[in-house]
Design a protein around this motif. Structure first.
Motif, mmCIF file in Angstrom:
data_model
loop_
_atom_site.group_PDB
_atom_site.id
_atom_site.type_symbol
_atom_site.label_atom_id
_atom_site.label_comp_id
_atom_site.label_asym_id
_atom_site.label_seq_id
_atom_site.Cartn_x
_atom_site.Cartn_y
_atom_site.Cartn_z
ATOM 1 N N CYS A 131 -11.635 0.739 -2.224
ATOM 2 C CA CYS A 131 -11.214 -0.643 -1.943
ATOM 3 C C CYS A 131 -12.184 -1.303 -0.964
ATOM 4 C CB CYS A 131 -9.788 -0.655 -1.401
ATOM 5 S SG CYS A 131 -9.482 0.552 -0.088
ATOM 6 N N PRO A 190 -6.111 5.126 -8.189
ATOM 7 C CA PRO A 190 -4.742 5.686 -8.228
ATOM 8 C C PRO A 190 -3.638 4.639 -8.175
ATOM 9 C CG PRO A 190 -5.893 6.345 -6.202
ATOM 10 C CD PRO A 190 -6.806 5.423 -6.923
ATOM 11 N N HIS A 197 0.840 -1.204 0.000
ATOM 12 C CA HIS A 197 0.000 0.000 0.000
ATOM 13 C C HIS A 197 0.870 1.246 0.000
ATOM 14 C CE1 HIS A 197 -2.487 3.298 1.490
ATOM 15 N NE2 HIS A 197 -3.388 2.726 0.722
ATOM 16 N N CYS A 209 -2.582 6.980 -2.233
ATOM 17 C CA CYS A 209 -3.935 6.758 -1.700
ATOM 18 C C CYS A 209 -4.620 8.097 -1.437
ATOM 19 C CB CYS A 209 -3.856 5.951 -0.410
ATOM 20 S SG CYS A 209 -5.465 5.645 0.363
ATOM 21 N N VAL A 210 -5.856 8.225 -1.933
ATOM 22 C CA VAL A 210 -6.616 9.461 -1.717
ATOM 23 C C VAL A 210 -7.704 9.276 -0.658
ATOM 24 C CG1 VAL A 210 -6.165 10.390 -4.012
ATOM 25 C CG2 VAL A 210 -8.157 8.909 -3.666
ATOM 26 N N CYS A 245 -8.837 0.076 -7.129
ATOM 27 C CA CYS A 245 -8.071 1.241 -6.649
ATOM 28 C C CYS A 245 -7.598 2.059 -7.845
ATOM 29 C CB CYS A 245 -6.889 0.787 -5.783
ATOM 30 S SG CYS A 245 -5.917 2.187 -5.193
ATOM 31 N N CYS A 284 -10.341 7.343 -0.700
ATOM 32 C CA CYS A 284 -11.697 7.316 -1.283
ATOM 33 C C CYS A 284 -12.532 6.147 -0.777
ATOM 34 C CB CYS A 284 -11.601 7.251 -2.804
ATOM 35 S SG CYS A 284 -10.871 5.705 -3.414
ATOM 36 N N ARG A 285 -11.907 5.170 -0.186
ATOM 37 C CA ARG A 285 -12.568 3.955 0.325
ATOM 38 C C ARG A 285 -13.153 3.078 -0.785
ATOM 39 N NH1 ARG A 285 -12.532 4.792 5.879
ATOM 40 N NH2 ARG A 285 -12.411 6.970 6.439
HETATM 41 S S1 SF4 Z 1 -9.193 2.552 -3.348
HETATM 42 FE FE1 SF4 Z 1 -9.039 4.643 -2.550
HETATM 43 S S2 SF4 Z 1 -8.871 4.400 -0.295
HETATM 44 FE FE2 SF4 Z 1 -8.454 2.373 -1.198
HETATM 45 S S3 SF4 Z 1 -6.221 2.286 -1.394
HETATM 46 FE FE3 SF4 Z 1 -7.027 3.040 -3.361
HETATM 47 S S4 SF4 Z 1 -7.001 5.295 -3.191
HETATM 48 FE FE4 SF4 Z 1 -6.764 4.459 -1.097
#
Ligand code: SF4
Ligand code: SF4
Length: 188
Positions: free
Chosen positions: A20, A139, A9, A14-15, A137, A17-18
């Motif tokens: 995942c 990003p 990870h 990671c933004v 995910c 956004c949830r």
């Molecule tokens: S889906 Fe969104 S919250 Fe989950 S790891 Fe990717 S960017 Fe982060």
């Protein structure tokens, strides 16, 4: 065990956004409360500059899983690729595994009176697909990886983050790329 699969990870990507979390719920149509995957905010106090960043965690498919060790009915098994599988048909809901896991990842479902957890989408992996969370995910912050020395030797790859339990307890199969010190801004 021939290899050990796990997650990487990247908190820089990671933004929060949830997506995942939602992808996991959608894949398995799970009830609202037990969360097999969860997005957490990084502990700001652990870093030299204030930041609002995230990491995402499900079961870590540990090399030495305490859940498997303590389960009295052998509901847990570990595959050759390192995935730790929980079988709800064997589970008697005693919750010993929820107490033994340092990461609080086996989740008790009060409606079913059994424990549930991430099985690393082994059915998808066996078909050559990515786990649902990884595929969702956008990003690219969450990756399926093989945990090995060459991954651990890469610059910036961390075995733990501030505030998490010592990886010496269960040897979790998760790696992190943390925030880059000196480039942080508050993002809320
Ligand atoms: S889906 Fe969104 S919250 Fe989950 S790891 Fe990717 S960017 Fe982060
Ligand atoms: S994270 Fe917890 S539930 Fe998952 S394998 Fe490790 S000890 Fe077991």
């Amino acid at each position: 065990m021939s290899k050990q699969l796990g997650f990487l990870h990247n908190s820089e990507k990671c933004v929060g956004c949830r997506g995942c979390e939602m992808a996991c719920k959608n894949e398995y149509q799970t009830d609202a409360t037990p969360q097999w995957r969860k997005v957490f905010q990084l502990n700001e106090d652990a870093f030299s500059l204030p930041t609002r960043m995230f990491f995402s965690m499900a079961c870590n498919h540990c090399a030495h899983p305490e859940c498997l060790r303590v389960c009295p009915v052998e509901a847990y098994t570990k595959r050759d690729d390192g995935i730790v599988i929980h079988d709800p048909n064997r589970c008697i809901g005693c919750r010993l595994c929820t107490m033994a896991c340092p990461y609080d990842r086996p989740q008790f479902n009060p409606a079913k009176k059994k424990v549930e957890k991430c099985n690393l989408c082994y059915q998808r992996i066996d078909k050559g697909e990515k786990p649902a969370c990884v595929a969702a995910c956008i990003p690219g912050a969450l990756e399926l990886v093989e945990i090995n020395d060459s991954l651990d030797q890469k610059t910036g790859v961390l075995k733990t983050l501030p505030g998490l339990p010592s990886p010496k307890i269960t040897t979790p199969s998760i790696r992190f790329i943390g925030p880059k010190q000196g480039k942080q801004i508050r993002r809320d």
